[in-house]
Design an enzyme around this catalytic site. Structure first.
Site, PDB file in Angstrom:
ATOM      1  N   ASN A   1      29.688  16.594  71.670  1.00 14.05           N
ATOM      2  CA  ASN A   1      28.362  16.811  71.087  1.00 14.05           C
ATOM      3  C   ASN A   1      27.938  15.717  70.119  1.00 14.05           C
ATOM      4  O   ASN A   1      26.784  15.653  69.720  1.00 14.05           O
ATOM      5  CB  ASN A   1      28.287  18.199  70.453  1.00 14.05           C
TER       6      ASN A   1
ATOM      7  N   ARG B   1      21.614  19.066  78.932  1.00 11.86           N
ATOM      8  CA  ARG B   1      20.756  19.524  77.846  1.00 11.86           C
ATOM      9  C   ARG B   1      20.441  18.399  76.869  1.00 11.86           C
ATOM     10  O   ARG B   1      19.323  18.258  76.405  1.00 11.86           O
ATOM     11  CB  ARG B   1      21.435  20.679  77.099  1.00 11.86           C
TER      12      ARG B   1
ATOM     13  N   ARG C   1      17.056  28.859  75.330  1.00  7.79           N
ATOM     14  CA  ARG C   1      17.332  27.773  74.379  1.00  7.79           C
ATOM     15  C   ARG C   1      16.048  26.983  74.168  1.00  7.79           C
ATOM     16  O   ARG C   1      15.842  25.934  74.736  1.00  7.79           O
ATOM     17  CB  ARG C   1      18.485  26.919  74.905  1.00  7.79           C
ATOM     18  N   PRO C   2      15.149  27.544  73.324  1.00  9.73           N
ATOM     19  CA  PRO C   2      13.851  26.899  73.091  1.00  9.73           C
ATOM     20  C   PRO C   2      14.008  25.569  72.346  1.00  9.73           C
ATOM     21  O   PRO C   2      15.078  25.285  71.785  1.00  9.73           O
ATOM     22  CB  PRO C   2      13.117  27.918  72.215  1.00  9.73           C
ATOM     23  N   ILE C   3      12.962  24.762  72.353  1.00  9.57           N
ATOM     24  CA  ILE C   3      12.997  23.508  71.584  1.00  9.57           C
ATOM     25  C   ILE C   3      11.803  23.432  70.632  1.00  9.57           C
ATOM     26  O   ILE C   3      11.358  22.347  70.235  1.00  9.57           O
ATOM     27  CB  ILE C   3      13.017  22.270  72.508  1.00  9.57           C
ATOM     28  N   ASP C   4      11.311  24.603  70.225  1.00  7.84           N
ATOM     29  CA  ASP C   4      10.132  24.627  69.350  1.00  7.84           C
ATOM     30  C   ASP C   4      10.365  23.934  68.007  1.00  7.84           C
ATOM     31  O   ASP C   4       9.445  23.341  67.427  1.00  7.84           O
ATOM     32  CB  ASP C   4       9.686  26.082  69.107  1.00  7.84           C
TER      33      ASP C   4
ATOM     34  N   ARG D   1      32.157  19.240  82.492  1.00 11.78           N
ATOM     35  CA  ARG D   1      31.085  18.613  81.702  1.00 11.78           C
ATOM     36  C   ARG D   1      31.580  18.245  80.315  1.00 11.78           C
ATOM     37  O   ARG D   1      31.080  17.339  79.679  1.00 11.78           O
ATOM     38  CB  ARG D   1      29.915  19.590  81.545  1.00 11.78           C
TER      39      ARG D   1
HETATM   40  C1  EPZ Z   1      24.137  22.489  70.253  1.00 14.43           C
HETATM   41  O1  EPZ Z   1      23.180  23.097  71.093  1.00 14.43           O
HETATM   42  C2  EPZ Z   1      25.360  22.299  71.109  1.00 14.43           C
HETATM   43  N1  EPZ Z   1      25.026  21.434  72.232  1.00 14.43           N
HETATM   44  C3  EPZ Z   1      25.848  23.648  71.629  1.00 14.43           C
HETATM   45  O2  EPZ Z   1      27.077  23.403  72.275  1.00 14.43           O
HETATM   46  C4  EPZ Z   1      26.128  24.582  70.454  1.00 14.43           C
HETATM   47  O3  EPZ Z   1      26.435  25.857  70.962  1.00 14.43           O
HETATM   48  C5  EPZ Z   1      24.909  24.665  69.540  1.00 14.43           C
HETATM   49  O4  EPZ Z   1      24.488  23.338  69.155  1.00 14.43           O
HETATM   50  C6  EPZ Z   1      25.200  25.454  68.275  1.00 14.43           C
HETATM   51  O5  EPZ Z   1      26.247  24.822  67.572  1.00 14.43           O
HETATM   52  C7  EPZ Z   1      24.967  20.103  72.011  1.00 14.43           C
HETATM   53  O6  EPZ Z   1      25.181  19.637  70.902  1.00 14.43           O
HETATM   54  C8  EPZ Z   1      24.642  19.249  73.203  1.00 14.43           C
HETATM   55  P1  EPZ Z   1      20.888  24.750  68.320  1.00 14.43           P
HETATM   56  P2  EPZ Z   1      21.655  23.179  70.569  1.00 14.43           P
HETATM   57  O7  EPZ Z   1      19.609  24.031  68.401  1.00 14.43           O
HETATM   58  O8  EPZ Z   1      21.356  21.973  69.744  1.00 14.43           O
HETATM   59  C9  EPZ Z   1      17.782  28.333  68.256  1.00 14.43           C
HETATM   60  C10 EPZ Z   1      28.599  23.333  73.992  1.00 14.43           C
HETATM   61  O9  EPZ Z   1      29.265  24.261  74.428  1.00 14.43           O
HETATM   62  N2  EPZ Z   1      16.778  27.263  68.412  1.00 14.43           N
HETATM   63  O10 EPZ Z   1      21.772  24.540  67.140  1.00 14.43           O
HETATM   64  O11 EPZ Z   1      20.795  23.482  71.703  1.00 14.43           O
HETATM   65  C11 EPZ Z   1      18.641  28.480  69.494  1.00 14.43           C
HETATM   66  O12 EPZ Z   1      18.027  29.331  70.418  1.00 14.43           O
HETATM   67  C12 EPZ Z   1      27.152  23.568  73.702  1.00 14.43           C
HETATM   68  O13 EPZ Z   1      29.028  22.194  73.698  1.00 14.43           O
HETATM   69  C13 EPZ Z   1      15.423  27.586  68.349  1.00 14.43           C
HETATM   70  O14 EPZ Z   1      15.059  28.752  68.192  1.00 14.43           O
HETATM   71  O15 EPZ Z   1      21.752  24.454  69.622  1.00 14.43           O
HETATM   72  C14 EPZ Z   1      19.910  29.061  68.926  1.00 14.43           C
HETATM   73  O16 EPZ Z   1      19.752  30.454  68.759  1.00 14.43           O
HETATM   74  C15 EPZ Z   1      26.685  24.928  74.178  1.00 14.43           C
HETATM   75  N3  EPZ Z   1      14.517  26.579  68.480  1.00 14.43           N
HETATM   76  C16 EPZ Z   1      20.001  28.418  67.536  1.00 14.43           C
HETATM   77  O17 EPZ Z   1      18.693  27.954  67.238  1.00 14.43           O
HETATM   78  C17 EPZ Z   1      14.884  25.272  68.654  1.00 14.43           C
HETATM   79  O18 EPZ Z   1      13.998  24.397  68.748  1.00 14.43           O
HETATM   80  C18 EPZ Z   1      20.965  27.241  67.475  1.00 14.43           C
HETATM   81  O19 EPZ Z   1      20.598  26.319  68.491  1.00 14.43           O
HETATM   82  C19 EPZ Z   1      16.260  24.975  68.700  1.00 14.43           C
HETATM   83  C20 EPZ Z   1      17.184  25.982  68.573  1.00 14.43           C
END
Ligand code: EPZ
Length: 421
Positions: A23, A93, A122-125, A400
């Site tokens: 990551n 992703r 997994r939104p990106i808002d 992966r």
């Molecule tokens: C990163 O995902 C990791 N992936 C994930 O690891 C990991 O589970 C996650 O962080 C949490 O630590 C990579 O780094 C490539 P987040 P990411 O944004 O960035 C919500 C693995 O197994 N959210 O921290 O997508 C989201 O839905 C993978 O290596 C929003 O609501 O995670 C979640 O509930 C799986 N809006 C929380 O935040 C947004 O715009 C944390 O998501 C972004 C996120």
């Protein structure tokens, strides 16, 4: 489709060396787009996510060489394309990090929505919120996100995240690097790989402070030059091997780790009865006799990582007594593997955000399917600990994120092999 055949029951003994953090690598490689110069990145794991990213970057015009194992030299000086190949982008992703790096370097980007493990919505808002705060106009469709300068141009700003998001924190750091003015990200994620990205960018001439805390400040600079950087060890890969030894029993030295990053994981396994010995850059785990049940709540770093939820659940399934596992990041993550573990004899009851696990002395082999990266890793651990033979299908997910997993487990005495269907 390939699968793993695992004959369980062997304790794991020996030494395993941890690879570079997935990551961190999948953020640092897209961040090289910000640099008009040659970057030498070491300790890059040879995993499919990295291979896909390198193909995307080559397609954008980056000059890439891999002079030796684990080393990537990448020069994005000549990159001009701001519309990465959608077919490649959809395969993973972290390709969404190109939104931030292309926007900062070129003032525009058109990036297809990402693919990757779909264990939850997994939104990106929050990423979009950051880009808008930095002055971008955002066109978002079902297929892509298109970014361009708004009426006031692109500029630093304060961004307060509504959710602690690793991806949004990383993407906004990249987007802010080359913009005029100062950006402050509040409620930022604090994972080790965020610090690694900031350290990489600062090595190339960026001006980032506070990474690893909940407030990150980025002072925009004119340009970034080339340089060399070594990626940190993978906290989750290390945690996966430590959980595997806890589940199967054994005595393993896990090398190339940062013990501080592992505390949230090793403290839980110590609670369950494993013996942990910390050294400068390695950890020894000894697991004898049956583990004890415990309670785990996943949390953003420095809490117990959500990416270790599935792996610790296997340990709980084999422990004496009951355990409770509460997920606070992705509520639906349990569904990626609990039914598979149940088919191997585990006793797990999911109730909303919490799984109640009643431990049993043994699991038995079965044919199971990986539904995401960490679920697949957990099924490998379950197969290694189970009586009899387990087939884990759909192992593309596992490969992966885990470099040379067959070689590493085999060296520890596991009976595991890859079978092409
Ligand atoms: C990163 O995902 C990791 N992936 C994930 O690891 C990991 O589970 C996650 O962080 C949490 O630590 C990579 O780094 C490539 P987040 P990411 O944004 O960035 C919500 C693995 O197994 N959210 O921290 O997508 C989201 O839905 C993978 O290596 C929003 O609501 O995670 C979640 O509930 C799986 N809006 C929380 O935040 C947004 O715009 C944390 O998501 C972004 C996120």
């Amino acid at each position: 489709m390939a699968k793993y055949e695992i004959i369980g029951g062997n304790p794991l003994v020996g030494t395993v060396t941890i690879s570079g953090a997935k990551n961190a690598a999948v953020a640092i490689l897209p961040a090289a787009v910000l640099v008009a110069g040659r970057c030498r990145v070491e300790n890059v794991p040879d995993i499919s996510d990295v291979r896909i990213l390198l193909n995307i970057l080559r397609d954008l015009g980056a000059e890439i060489s891999q002079p030796e194992e684990g080393v990537v030299e990448i020069d994005c000086t000549e990159v001009t394309c701001t519309n990465p190949n959608p077919e490649l982008v959809k395969k993973m992703r972290a390709s969404y990090y190109l939104m931030g790096s292309l926007l900062s370097r070129f003032g525009k980007a058109k990036v297809a929505l990402p693919g990757g493990c779909n264990f939850a919505s997994r939104p990106i808002d929050q990423h979009i919120k950051g880009f808008v705060a930095l002055g971008a106009d955002v066109e978002e469709t079902e297929e892509y996100v298109k970014l361009s300068p708004g009426p006031d141009g692109l500029h630093g700003n304060r961004v307060s995240l509504d959710v602690v998001s690793v991806g949004a924190t990383m993407n906004i750091i990249m987007a802010a690097c080359l913009l005029p003015g100062t950006t402050v990200i509040e409620n930022a994620a604090k994972e080790p790989h965020i610090v690694d990205l900031a350290n990489f960018l600062n090595t190339m001439g960026a001006n980032i402070s506070g990474a690893g805390t909940d407030t990150v400040k980025i002072r925009g600079v004119e340009k970034l030059r080339g340089g060399s950087y070594t990626i940190i060890p993978d906290q989750i890969e290390a945690g996966t091997y430590i959980a595997a030894v806890a589940a199967t029993g054994g005595n393993v030295l896990v090398q190339n780790v940062i013990p501080k990053h592992m505390e949230c994981i090793t403290s839980k396994l110590q609670e369950m009865g494993a013996k942990i010995y910390n050294y400068d850059d390695s950890i020894r785990i000894i697991s004898e006799g049956r583990l004890r049940g415990t309670t785990v709540k996943t949390r953003p770093y420095p809490g117990f990582p959500t990416d270790m939820q599935a792996q610790i659940c296997v340990c709980m399934a084999l422990a004496s007594g009951g355990s409770r596992l509460t997920e606070s990041v992705y509520e639906t993550r349990f569904f990626g593997y609990c039914s598979e573990l149940t088919s191997m004899g585990a006793d797990i009851m999911i109730n909303g955000k919490t799984a109640v696990v009643n431990g049993h002395p043994k699991l038995h082999g079965a044919t199971v399917r990986a539904r995401d990266l960490r679920a697949g890793a957990a099924l490998v651990i379950a197969g290694l600990a189970a009586e009899g033979t387990t087939f884990v299908e759909n192992i593309g997910y596992v490969e992966r994120g885990y470099e040379r997993i067959i070689e590493k487990f085999t060296a520890l005495g596991a009976q595991i092999k890859r079978i092409e269907d």
